[in-house]
Design a protein around this motif. Structure first.
Motif, PDB file in Angstrom:
ATOM      1  N   LEU A  58       0.866  -1.127   0.131  1.00 36.36           N
ATOM      2  CA  LEU A  58      -0.126  -0.055  -0.066  1.00 36.36           C
ATOM      3  C   LEU A  58       0.946   1.282  -0.089  1.00 36.36           C
ATOM      4  N   GLY A  59       2.087   1.012  -0.013  1.00 41.42           N
ATOM      5  CA  GLY A  59       3.038   2.337  -0.091  1.00 41.42           C
ATOM      6  C   GLY A  59       3.407   2.800   1.429  1.00 41.42           C
ATOM      7  N   ARG A  60       3.139   2.013   2.511  1.00 41.04           N
ATOM      8  CA  ARG A  60       3.408   2.479   3.920  1.00 41.04           C
ATOM      9  C   ARG A  60       4.553   1.753   4.633  1.00 41.04           C
ATOM     10  N   ARG A  61       5.125   1.941   5.299  1.00 40.69           N
ATOM     11  CA  ARG A  61       5.938   1.407   6.134  1.00 40.69           C
ATOM     12  C   ARG A  61       5.192   0.476   7.314  1.00 40.69           C
ATOM     13  N   SER A  62       6.173  -0.782   7.508  1.00 35.23           N
ATOM     14  CA  SER A  62       5.554  -1.619   8.468  1.00 35.23           C
ATOM     15  C   SER A  62       6.711  -2.215   9.239  1.00 35.23           C
ATOM     16  N   THR A  63       6.489  -2.645  10.443  1.00 35.46           N
ATOM     17  CA  THR A  63       7.459  -3.388  11.186  1.00 35.46           C
ATOM     18  C   THR A  63       6.590  -4.421  12.086  1.00 35.46           C
ATOM     19  N   THR A  64       7.447  -5.664  12.076  1.00 33.64           N
ATOM     20  CA  THR A  64       6.650  -6.699  13.187  1.00 33.64           C
ATOM     21  C   THR A  64       7.588  -6.862  14.298  1.00 33.64           C
ATOM     22  N   PHE A  65       6.627  -7.421  15.310  1.00 32.81           N
ATOM     23  CA  PHE A  65       7.068  -7.515  16.576  1.00 32.81           C
ATOM     24  C   PHE A  65       6.381  -8.924  17.329  1.00 32.81           C
ATOM     25  N   VAL A  66       6.701 -10.175  17.547  1.00 34.93           N
ATOM     26  CA  VAL A  66       6.173 -11.121  18.271  1.00 34.93           C
ATOM     27  C   VAL A  66       6.101 -10.994  19.560  1.00 34.93           C
ATOM     28  N   ALA A  67       5.040 -10.826  20.371  1.00 34.98           N
ATOM     29  CA  ALA A  67       4.830 -10.662  21.745  1.00 34.98           C
ATOM     30  C   ALA A  67       3.589 -11.294  22.277  1.00 34.98           C
ATOM     31  N   ASP A  68       3.585 -11.560  23.423  1.00 31.80           N
ATOM     32  CA  ASP A  68       2.447 -12.211  24.252  1.00 31.80           C
ATOM     33  C   ASP A  68       2.200 -10.711  25.202  1.00 31.80           C
ATOM     34  N   VAL A  69       0.759 -10.573  24.888  1.00 30.65           N
ATOM     35  CA  VAL A  69       0.281  -9.041  25.228  1.00 30.65           C
ATOM     36  C   VAL A  69      -0.003  -9.105  26.876  1.00 30.65           C
ATOM     37  N   SER A  70       0.001 -10.564  27.224  1.00 34.34           N
ATOM     38  CA  SER A  70      -0.308 -10.569  28.735  1.00 34.34           C
ATOM     39  C   SER A  70       1.027 -10.336  29.508  1.00 34.34           C
ATOM     40  N   LYS A  71       2.078 -10.037  28.706  1.00 35.31           N
ATOM     41  CA  LYS A  71       3.665 -10.024  29.415  1.00 35.31           C
ATOM     42  C   LYS A  71       4.050  -8.620  29.258  1.00 35.31           C
TER      43      LYS A  71
ATOM     44  N   VAL B  29      -8.143 -15.820  30.152  1.00 38.04           N
ATOM     45  CA  VAL B  29      -8.638 -14.781  29.550  1.00 38.04           C
ATOM     46  C   VAL B  29      -8.867 -13.605  30.036  1.00 38.04           C
ATOM     47  N   MET B  30      -8.247 -13.538  31.447  1.00 37.84           N
ATOM     48  CA  MET B  30      -8.017 -12.223  32.206  1.00 37.84           C
ATOM     49  C   MET B  30      -6.609 -11.808  31.794  1.00 37.84           C
ATOM     50  N   ASN B  31      -5.932 -12.717  31.864  1.00 37.37           N
ATOM     51  CA  ASN B  31      -4.426 -12.218  31.645  1.00 37.37           C
ATOM     52  C   ASN B  31      -4.152 -11.403  30.196  1.00 37.37           C
ATOM     53  N   ILE B  32      -5.041 -12.229  29.106  1.00 37.30           N
ATOM     54  CA  ILE B  32      -4.963 -11.700  27.841  1.00 37.30           C
ATOM     55  C   ILE B  32      -5.950 -10.242  27.498  1.00 37.30           C
ATOM     56  N   ASN B  33      -7.074 -10.549  27.942  1.00 40.42           N
ATOM     57  CA  ASN B  33      -8.038  -9.437  27.729  1.00 40.42           C
ATOM     58  C   ASN B  33      -8.180  -8.101  28.612  1.00 40.42           C
ATOM     59  N   VAL B  34      -7.715  -8.491  29.811  1.00 39.81           N
ATOM     60  CA  VAL B  34      -7.499  -7.391  30.920  1.00 39.81           C
ATOM     61  C   VAL B  34      -6.230  -6.669  30.927  1.00 39.81           C
ATOM     62  N   GLN B  35      -5.149  -7.686  31.399  1.00 41.90           N
ATOM     63  CA  GLN B  35      -3.839  -7.318  31.722  1.00 41.90           C
ATOM     64  C   GLN B  35      -3.261  -6.831  30.374  1.00 41.90           C
ATOM     65  N   GLY B  36      -3.625  -7.539  29.124  1.00 39.13           N
ATOM     66  CA  GLY B  36      -3.131  -7.028  27.881  1.00 39.13           C
ATOM     67  C   GLY B  36      -3.485  -5.797  27.683  1.00 39.13           C
ATOM     68  N   VAL B  37      -4.555  -5.378  28.012  1.00 37.92           N
ATOM     69  CA  VAL B  37      -5.051  -3.895  27.737  1.00 37.92           C
ATOM     70  C   VAL B  37      -4.285  -2.951  28.813  1.00 37.92           C
TER      71      VAL B  37
END
Length: 259
Positions: free
Chosen positions: A52-65, A109-117
Protein backbone atom coordinates in the motif's frame (compact mmCIF):
# COMPACT_ATOMS: atom_id res chain seq x y z
CA UNK A 1 -5.02 10.88 4.42
CA UNK A 2 -5.85 11.87 7.99
CA UNK A 3 -3.12 9.76 9.62
CA UNK A 4 -0.26 10.83 7.36
CA UNK A 5 2.97 10.93 9.36
CA UNK A 6 1.54 8.94 12.30
CA UNK A 7 2.99 5.74 13.71
CA UNK A 8 0.50 3.17 14.99
CA UNK A 9 1.01 -0.09 16.88
CA UNK A 10 -1.76 -2.69 16.53
CA UNK A 11 -1.81 -5.81 18.73
CA UNK A 12 -3.44 -9.02 17.58
CA UNK A 13 -2.74 -7.80 14.06
CA UNK A 14 -2.21 -11.14 12.36
CA UNK A 15 -5.82 -11.86 11.45
CA UNK A 16 -9.45 -10.85 11.73
CA UNK A 17 -10.26 -7.45 13.19
CA UNK A 18 -6.62 -6.63 13.97
CA UNK A 19 -5.55 -7.23 10.39
CA UNK A 20 -8.43 -5.11 9.06
CA UNK A 21 -7.55 -2.28 11.45
CA UNK A 22 -3.89 -2.35 10.45
CA UNK A 23 -4.71 -2.24 6.75
CA UNK A 24 -7.30 0.52 7.15
CA UNK A 25 -4.97 2.74 9.17
CA UNK A 26 -2.24 2.16 6.60
CA UNK A 27 -4.65 3.30 3.90
CA UNK A 28 -5.30 6.36 6.06
CA UNK A 29 -1.60 7.19 5.76
CA UNK A 30 -0.06 5.72 8.93
CA UNK A 31 3.01 3.55 9.28
CA UNK A 32 2.10 0.40 11.18
CA UNK A 33 3.80 -1.81 13.76
CA UNK A 34 2.20 -5.25 13.85
CA UNK A 35 2.25 -7.21 17.10
CA UNK A 36 1.00 -10.79 17.47
CA UNK A 37 2.07 -14.15 18.86
CA UNK A 38 2.08 -15.60 15.33
CA UNK A 39 5.13 -14.38 13.40
CA UNK A 40 4.07 -15.81 10.04
CA UNK A 41 0.70 -14.08 10.04
CA UNK A 42 2.02 -10.62 10.86
CA UNK A 43 4.73 -10.93 8.22
CA UNK A 44 1.99 -11.54 5.67
CA UNK A 45 0.06 -8.47 6.84
CA UNK A 46 3.27 -6.42 6.79
CA UNK A 47 3.72 -7.32 3.13
CA UNK A 48 0.20 -6.09 2.41
CA UNK A 49 0.94 -2.80 4.14
CA UNK A 50 4.17 -2.28 2.21
CA UNK A 51 2.21 -2.94 -1.00
CA UNK A 52 0.00 0.00 0.00
CA UNK A 53 3.06 2.24 0.06
CA UNK A 54 3.40 2.49 3.83
CA UNK A 55 6.16 1.34 6.16
CA UNK A 56 5.62 -1.58 8.51
CA UNK A 57 7.51 -3.51 11.17
CA UNK A 58 6.63 -6.66 13.09
CA UNK A 59 7.18 -7.81 16.66
CA UNK A 60 6.23 -11.14 18.20
CA UNK A 61 4.85 -10.68 21.70
CA UNK A 62 2.47 -12.11 24.29
CA UNK A 63 0.37 -9.11 25.37
CA UNK A 64 -0.18 -10.60 28.82
CA UNK A 65 3.51 -9.94 29.55
CA UNK A 66 4.39 -6.34 30.46
CA UNK A 67 8.03 -6.64 29.43
CA UNK A 68 7.05 -7.91 25.98
CA UNK A 69 4.50 -5.15 25.40
CA UNK A 70 7.01 -2.52 26.53
CA UNK A 71 9.59 -4.02 24.18
CA UNK A 72 7.08 -3.89 21.32
CA UNK A 73 6.46 -0.18 21.92
CA UNK A 74 10.20 0.52 22.07
CA UNK A 75 10.71 -1.49 18.87
CA UNK A 76 8.01 0.53 17.13
CA UNK A 77 9.64 3.84 17.96
CA UNK A 78 13.09 2.61 17.00
CA UNK A 79 12.05 1.09 13.68
CA UNK A 80 9.48 3.62 12.50
CA UNK A 81 10.91 6.79 14.03
CA UNK A 82 7.97 7.72 16.20
CA UNK A 83 5.01 6.58 18.25
CA UNK A 84 1.55 8.16 18.21
CA UNK A 85 -1.22 5.59 18.64
CA UNK A 86 -1.69 2.14 20.10
CA UNK A 87 -4.64 -0.12 19.30
CA UNK A 88 -4.90 -2.73 22.07
CA UNK A 89 -6.83 -5.14 19.89
CA UNK A 90 -5.54 -8.56 20.99
CA UNK A 91 -8.07 -10.71 22.81
CA UNK A 92 -9.58 -14.16 23.11
CA UNK A 93 -13.04 -15.57 23.72
CA UNK A 94 -13.98 -17.86 26.59
CA UNK A 95 -17.18 -19.90 26.51
CA UNK A 96 -18.46 -21.86 29.50
CA UNK A 97 -21.26 -21.72 32.06
CA UNK A 98 -20.19 -19.79 35.14
CA UNK A 99 -20.87 -22.88 37.26
CA UNK A 100 -18.32 -24.85 35.27
CA UNK A 101 -15.55 -22.39 34.40
CA UNK A 102 -12.14 -23.40 35.73
CA UNK A 103 -9.48 -21.28 37.46
CA UNK A 104 -7.14 -21.92 34.53
CA UNK A 105 -9.70 -20.63 32.03
CA UNK A 106 -10.38 -17.52 34.08
CA UNK A 107 -6.68 -16.78 34.47
CA UNK A 108 -5.96 -17.13 30.75
CA UNK A 109 -8.75 -14.86 29.51
CA UNK A 110 -8.13 -12.27 32.23
CA UNK A 111 -4.40 -12.22 31.48
CA UNK A 112 -4.92 -11.53 27.79
CA UNK A 113 -8.10 -9.44 27.69
CA UNK A 114 -7.54 -7.35 30.82
CA UNK A 115 -3.84 -7.39 31.62
CA UNK A 116 -3.06 -7.08 27.92
CA UNK A 117 -4.98 -3.81 27.84
CA UNK A 118 -3.43 -2.57 31.10
CA UNK A 119 0.10 -3.22 29.83
CA UNK A 120 -0.71 -1.59 26.50
CA UNK A 121 -2.04 1.50 28.27
CA UNK A 122 0.98 1.59 30.55
CA UNK A 123 3.65 1.09 27.90
CA UNK A 124 2.06 3.48 25.40
CA UNK A 125 1.21 6.07 28.05
CA UNK A 126 4.78 6.18 29.31
CA UNK A 127 6.16 6.39 25.77
CA UNK A 128 3.81 9.21 24.80
CA UNK A 129 4.55 11.13 27.99
CA UNK A 130 8.27 10.69 27.39
CA UNK A 131 7.92 12.04 23.86
CA UNK A 132 5.93 15.00 25.23
CA UNK A 133 3.43 14.68 22.40
CA UNK A 134 -0.31 14.10 22.29
CA UNK A 135 -1.40 10.62 21.33
CA UNK A 136 -4.20 8.09 21.35
CA UNK A 137 -4.83 4.81 23.14
CA UNK A 138 -7.62 2.72 21.62
CA UNK A 139 -8.84 -0.46 23.32
CA UNK A 140 -10.84 -3.44 22.12
CA UNK A 141 -14.07 -3.73 24.09
CA UNK A 142 -17.32 -5.41 22.97
CA UNK A 143 -21.08 -5.32 23.21
CA UNK A 144 -20.30 -7.84 25.98
CA UNK A 145 -18.80 -4.90 27.85
CA UNK A 146 -22.26 -3.32 27.94
CA UNK A 147 -24.37 -6.45 28.51
CA UNK A 148 -23.39 -9.78 30.02
CA UNK A 149 -24.15 -12.77 27.80
CA UNK A 150 -24.96 -16.32 28.90
CA UNK A 151 -22.04 -18.74 28.47
CA UNK A 152 -19.82 -15.68 27.95
CA UNK A 153 -19.84 -14.56 31.57
CA UNK A 154 -16.09 -14.38 32.15
CA UNK A 155 -15.49 -12.91 28.70
CA UNK A 156 -18.16 -10.31 29.43
CA UNK A 157 -16.45 -9.50 32.73
CA UNK A 158 -13.18 -8.84 30.91
CA UNK A 159 -14.89 -6.44 28.54
CA UNK A 160 -16.68 -4.61 31.36
CA UNK A 161 -13.19 -4.26 32.83
CA UNK A 162 -11.90 -2.73 29.61
CA UNK A 163 -14.63 -0.08 29.78
CA UNK A 164 -13.57 0.78 33.32
CA UNK A 165 -9.89 0.87 32.40
CA UNK A 166 -10.68 3.12 29.44
CA UNK A 167 -12.51 5.60 31.64
CA UNK A 168 -9.85 5.61 34.35
CA UNK A 169 -6.97 5.95 31.89
CA UNK A 170 -8.75 8.78 30.08
CA UNK A 171 -8.97 10.73 33.32
CA UNK A 172 -5.37 10.02 34.30
CA UNK A 173 -3.84 10.86 30.92
CA UNK A 174 -5.96 13.76 29.68
CA UNK A 175 -3.61 16.40 31.08
CA UNK A 176 -0.83 14.97 28.92
CA UNK A 177 -2.87 15.30 25.74
CA UNK A 178 -3.49 11.56 25.53
CA UNK A 179 -7.01 10.37 24.74
CA UNK A 180 -8.25 6.87 25.59
CA UNK A 181 -11.29 5.29 23.95
CA UNK A 182 -12.62 1.82 23.14
CA UNK A 183 -14.58 0.25 20.32
CA UNK A 184 -17.34 -2.28 21.00
CA UNK A 185 -18.09 -4.62 18.08
CA UNK A 186 -20.95 -7.08 17.96
CA UNK A 187 -21.13 -10.32 15.99
CA UNK A 188 -18.17 -10.23 13.62
CA UNK A 189 -17.67 -12.95 11.02
CA UNK A 190 -14.19 -14.05 12.12
CA UNK A 191 -12.53 -17.22 13.38
CA UNK A 192 -13.37 -16.13 16.94
CA UNK A 193 -17.08 -16.43 16.22
CA UNK A 194 -16.58 -19.82 14.58
CA UNK A 195 -15.07 -20.96 17.88
CA UNK A 196 -17.83 -19.29 19.94
CA UNK A 197 -20.51 -21.02 17.87
CA UNK A 198 -18.76 -24.39 18.18
CA UNK A 199 -18.31 -24.14 21.95
CA UNK A 200 -21.87 -22.94 22.53
CA UNK A 201 -23.16 -25.87 20.51
CA UNK A 202 -21.28 -28.20 22.84
CA UNK A 203 -23.05 -26.76 25.88
CA UNK A 204 -26.52 -26.21 24.41
CA UNK A 205 -26.85 -29.09 21.96
CA UNK A 206 -27.60 -26.68 19.11
CA UNK A 207 -26.47 -27.53 15.61
CA UNK A 208 -23.26 -25.94 14.38
CA UNK A 209 -24.06 -22.53 12.95
CA UNK A 210 -27.37 -22.21 14.80
CA UNK A 211 -26.08 -19.95 17.59
CA UNK A 212 -24.30 -17.69 15.11
CA UNK A 213 -27.47 -17.46 13.01
CA UNK A 214 -29.57 -16.67 16.08
CA UNK A 215 -27.36 -13.72 16.97
CA UNK A 216 -27.14 -12.47 13.38
CA UNK A 217 -30.93 -12.70 13.01
CA UNK A 218 -31.20 -10.24 15.91
CA UNK A 219 -29.14 -7.54 14.16
CA UNK A 220 -31.30 -4.66 12.93
CA UNK A 221 -29.21 -4.08 9.81
CA UNK A 222 -29.74 -7.69 8.80
CA UNK A 223 -26.20 -8.98 8.42
CA UNK A 224 -23.16 -10.02 10.39
CA UNK A 225 -20.45 -7.45 10.96
CA UNK A 226 -17.24 -7.53 8.95
CA UNK A 227 -13.77 -6.74 10.29
CA UNK A 228 -13.78 -3.77 7.92
CA UNK A 229 -16.89 -2.37 9.64
CA UNK A 230 -14.93 -2.30 12.89
CA UNK A 231 -11.80 -0.91 11.22
CA UNK A 232 -13.76 2.01 9.83
CA UNK A 233 -14.79 3.08 13.31
CA UNK A 234 -11.28 2.61 14.68
CA UNK A 235 -10.11 4.85 11.83
CA UNK A 236 -12.38 7.56 13.20
CA UNK A 237 -11.08 7.08 16.75
CA UNK A 238 -7.49 7.27 15.51
CA UNK A 239 -8.08 10.33 13.35
CA UNK A 240 -8.28 14.04 14.14
CA UNK A 241 -12.09 14.14 14.13
CA UNK A 242 -12.02 12.23 17.46
CA UNK A 243 -9.49 14.54 19.13
CA UNK A 244 -12.16 15.86 21.55
CA UNK A 245 -13.40 12.41 22.52
CA UNK A 246 -12.02 10.48 25.50
CA UNK A 247 -13.14 7.87 28.00
CA UNK A 248 -15.84 6.50 25.70
CA UNK A 249 -16.72 2.96 24.60
CA UNK A 250 -19.29 3.23 21.78
CA UNK A 251 -20.95 0.19 20.29
CA UNK A 252 -20.74 -0.53 16.58
CA UNK A 253 -22.87 -3.64 16.16
CA UNK A 254 -25.44 -3.03 13.41
CA UNK A 255 -28.20 -2.61 16.00
CA UNK A 256 -28.06 -5.53 18.43
CA UNK A 257 -27.50 -4.03 21.88
CA UNK A 258 -29.00 -0.61 22.63
CA UNK A 259 -27.92 1.80 25.36
Amino acid sequence: MSLAGKVVLVTGAGQGIGRAIALRLARDGADIALVDINAQKIEQVAAEIVALGRRSTTFVADVSKLDQVTAAVDHTEAQLGGFDIIVNNAGIAQIAPLLEVTPQEVERVMNINVQGVIWGIQAAGKKLKGRNKPGKIINACSIAGHEGFALLGVYSATKFAVRGLTQAAAKELASFGITVNSYCPGVVGTDMWVEIDKRMAEFTGAELGATYKQYVDGIALGRAQTPEDVAGFVSYLAGPDADYMTGQSPMIDGGLVYR
